[in-house]
Design a protein around this motif. Structure first.
Motif, mmCIF file in Angstrom:
data_model
loop_
_atom_site.group_PDB
_atom_site.id
_atom_site.type_symbol
_atom_site.label_atom_id
_atom_site.label_comp_id
_atom_site.label_asym_id
_atom_site.label_seq_id
_atom_site.Cartn_x
_atom_site.Cartn_y
_atom_site.Cartn_z
ATOM 1 N N PHE A 3 0.787 -1.182 -0.029
ATOM 2 C CA PHE A 3 0.184 0.103 0.045
ATOM 3 C C PHE A 3 0.900 1.191 0.003
ATOM 4 O O PHE A 3 0.130 2.363 -0.181
ATOM 5 N N VAL A 4 2.155 1.092 0.107
ATOM 6 C CA VAL A 4 3.077 2.401 0.177
ATOM 7 C C VAL A 4 2.878 3.430 -1.156
ATOM 8 O O VAL A 4 2.942 4.254 -1.177
ATOM 9 N N TRP A 5 2.537 2.408 -2.205
ATOM 10 C CA TRP A 5 2.494 2.972 -3.561
ATOM 11 C C TRP A 5 1.111 4.012 -3.563
ATOM 12 O O TRP A 5 1.078 4.776 -4.676
ATOM 13 N N PHE A 6 0.342 3.846 -2.780
ATOM 14 C CA PHE A 6 -1.063 4.564 -2.815
ATOM 15 C C PHE A 6 -1.117 5.807 -1.853
ATOM 16 O O PHE A 6 -2.222 6.361 -1.760
ATOM 17 N N VAL A 7 0.241 6.021 -1.306
ATOM 18 C CA VAL A 7 0.283 7.439 -0.515
ATOM 19 C C VAL A 7 1.089 8.362 -1.360
ATOM 20 O O VAL A 7 1.922 7.850 -2.251
ATOM 21 N N PRO A 8 0.979 9.690 -0.929
ATOM 22 C CA PRO A 8 1.796 10.629 -1.884
ATOM 23 C C PRO A 8 3.131 10.633 -1.445
ATOM 24 O O PRO A 8 3.460 10.250 -0.438
ATOM 25 N N GLU A 9 3.833 11.076 -2.371
ATOM 26 C CA GLU A 9 5.425 11.213 -2.080
ATOM 27 C C GLU A 9 5.482 12.533 -1.263
ATOM 28 O O GLU A 9 4.518 13.519 -0.917
ATOM 29 N N SER A 10 6.860 12.782 -0.599
ATOM 30 C CA SER A 10 6.926 13.946 0.130
ATOM 31 C C SER A 10 7.002 15.394 -0.720
ATOM 32 O O SER A 10 7.661 15.212 -1.620
ATOM 33 N N PRO A 11 5.978 16.145 -0.454
ATOM 34 C CA PRO A 11 6.246 17.594 -1.381
ATOM 35 C C PRO A 11 7.828 18.180 -1.230
ATOM 36 O O PRO A 11 8.105 18.540 -2.296
ATOM 37 N N ARG A 12 8.185 18.051 -0.001
ATOM 38 C CA ARG A 12 9.650 18.683 0.124
ATOM 39 C C ARG A 12 10.659 17.852 -0.912
ATOM 40 O O ARG A 12 11.651 18.660 -1.321
ATOM 41 N N TRP A 13 10.582 16.572 -0.734
ATOM 42 C CA TRP A 13 11.468 15.838 -1.649
ATOM 43 C C TRP A 13 10.968 16.011 -3.055
ATOM 44 O O TRP A 13 12.220 16.257 -3.858
ATOM 45 N N LEU A 14 9.798 16.105 -3.388
ATOM 46 C CA LEU A 14 9.548 16.595 -5.107
ATOM 47 C C LEU A 14 10.234 17.758 -5.370
ATOM 48 O O LEU A 14 10.849 17.938 -6.148
ATOM 49 N N VAL A 15 10.048 18.815 -4.547
ATOM 50 C CA VAL A 15 10.514 20.034 -4.738
ATOM 51 C C VAL A 15 12.149 20.118 -5.047
ATOM 52 O O VAL A 15 12.714 20.626 -5.843
ATOM 53 N N SER A 16 12.693 19.268 -3.946
ATOM 54 C CA SER A 16 14.289 19.397 -4.007
ATOM 55 C C SER A 16 14.788 18.540 -5.310
ATOM 56 O O SER A 16 15.722 18.787 -5.584
ATOM 57 N N LYS A 17 13.730 17.758 -6.053
ATOM 58 C CA LYS A 17 14.305 16.979 -7.116
ATOM 59 C C LYS A 17 13.745 17.813 -8.297
ATOM 60 O O LYS A 17 13.746 17.286 -9.452
#
Length: 385
Positions: free
Chosen positions: A159-173
């Motif tokens: 179920f980890v694939w159904f939760v959102p990724e960290s917005p902070r990590w996304l911005v950092s990338k």
């Protein structure tokens, strides 16, 4: 798990009734795995994302549980504990900052503090499993609860694939649009122009922009930064102090040596020991969940200091009761005193060191140091354990 298994006669007989250094090695295998696992946290979580980090830790736990359930000798059992220790520290080291980064600002402190309280949920399941299976005449009495350790990790992997990724990590990338969409969906009812969403998005960009020059830290540069400047030196001191205090408090012996402690005060039967183990974990969880709501009300330092004082009293009473019983084995009052304070230890620890510890360490670390700082914290903690 280890408390419960030490109370199961078939486990004791299968592995030759481990005592002393052998029992210590059994229990030390888990933190030894944790020491190795801390070096995986930052490369996976910062490089591949928080969700991949959680999945990697869960996969290791599944492998370890399978090996433990199928162990045919001491070597296999110890290796399984090492693998589970590595997987568990990866999940913990990624999970704490992940929750801090996805929680709504109004719920962040309570949500992060609640994270480590679910350690007790796993403890309850493990304790009641060993209580339910110790009557089985055969190795299934310990193989079943050993294999069941993998069930939470299986759930995570699915179920980890159904939760959102960290917005902070996304911005950092550089994936700012995805980050804004996640913030809007979960914090703004789908409205990207929501005031809270825009504030969070601007705060993330501002913080990461200020930290960008130090974002790509090597191990050497990270350790150098930890001792550079009074602020980072104070963070370093707090992480070391908190890691050592969490183990010196008595948590380690209650977590790993409950069975020998109970035996030392005359409670020797499988039924007595597994029942005390199971019910004490239930009290631990109830207290941990309630105490997780307190950091926002009482402050972090108040909880730390109150917890240390409470554990100091509890440890003294356990020691005194054990000593009285050792002098006079007919002194049932001393034995019961030890049991009562063993029950009270978990609430005393949970007051300031369960959820509060998992909240405070990520809070004091800037984003670019967060997973590496938590890795360092767990490294110190597991070394000391």
């Amino acid at each position: 798990m280890m408390n419960g298994l030490q109370s199961v006669t078939h486990w004791q007989s299968y592995f030759g009734t481990p005592k002393g250094a052998t029992l210590g090695f059994f229990n030390a295998a888990y933190p030894l795995g944790g020491i190795a696992g801390v070096f995986l946290i930052s490369p996976i979580a910062d490089g591949l994302g928080r969700r991949i980090g959680l999945a990697a830790g869960a996969a290791l736990c599944c492998i370890g549980a399978a090996i433990q359930g199928g162990s045919i000798n001491i070597g296999m059992f110890v290796i399984s504990r090492v693998i589970i220790g590595a997987g568990s520290v990866v999940v913990a080291g990624v999970g704490a900052p992940y929750i801090t980064e996805i929680a709504h600002p109004a719920q962040r402190s309570t949500a992060t503090a609640l994270f480590l309280t679910f350690y007790s949920v796993g403890s309850i399941v493990a304790a009641w499993c060993t209580f339910g299976t110790f009557r089985i005449n055969g190795t299934a009495s310990w193989r079943i609860p050993s294999a069941l350790q993998g069930s939470p990790s299986v759930i995570q992997l699915l179920f980890v694939w159904f939760v959102p990724e960290s917005p902070r990590w996304l911005v950092s990338k550089g994936r700012s649009e995805e980050a804004l969409a996640i913030l809007a969906k979960y914090h703004g009812e789908g409205d990207e122009n929501d005031a809270v969403v825009q504030f969070e998005y601007a705060e993330i960009q501002s913080a990461l922009g200020a930290e960008q020059s130090t974002a790509e830290l090597t191990l050497v540069s990270f350790l150098r930064e930890l001792v550079t400047g009074p602020g980072n030196r104070r963070r370093l001191f707090i992480m070391i102090w908190a890691a050592i205090s969490s183990q010196m408090s008595g948590n380690a012996f209650v977590s790993y040596y409950l069975s020998p402690i109970l035996t030392s005060v005359g409670l020797t039967s499988d039924l007595q020991q597994t029942l005390i183990n199971a019910t004490s974990q239930m009290l631990s969880w109830v207290s941990a969940v309630y105490f997780a709501t307190l950091p926002a009300k009482l402050g972090r330092r108040t909880l730390f200091l109150g917890s240390l004082c409470a554990m100091w009293v509890v440890d003294i009473c356990i020691t005194a009761g054990s000593a009285m019983f050792a002098k006079d084995p007919t002194n049932k009052a001393a034995a019961y005193t030890v049991v009562v304070f063993l029950y009270l230890f978990s609430p005393a620890y949970n007051f300031g060191f369960n959820g509060n510890l998992g909240l405070y360490i990520p809070e004091i670390l800037p984003f670019h140091l967060r997973t590496k700082g938590l890795s360092f914290f767990y490294f110190v903690q597991f070394c000391f354990m």
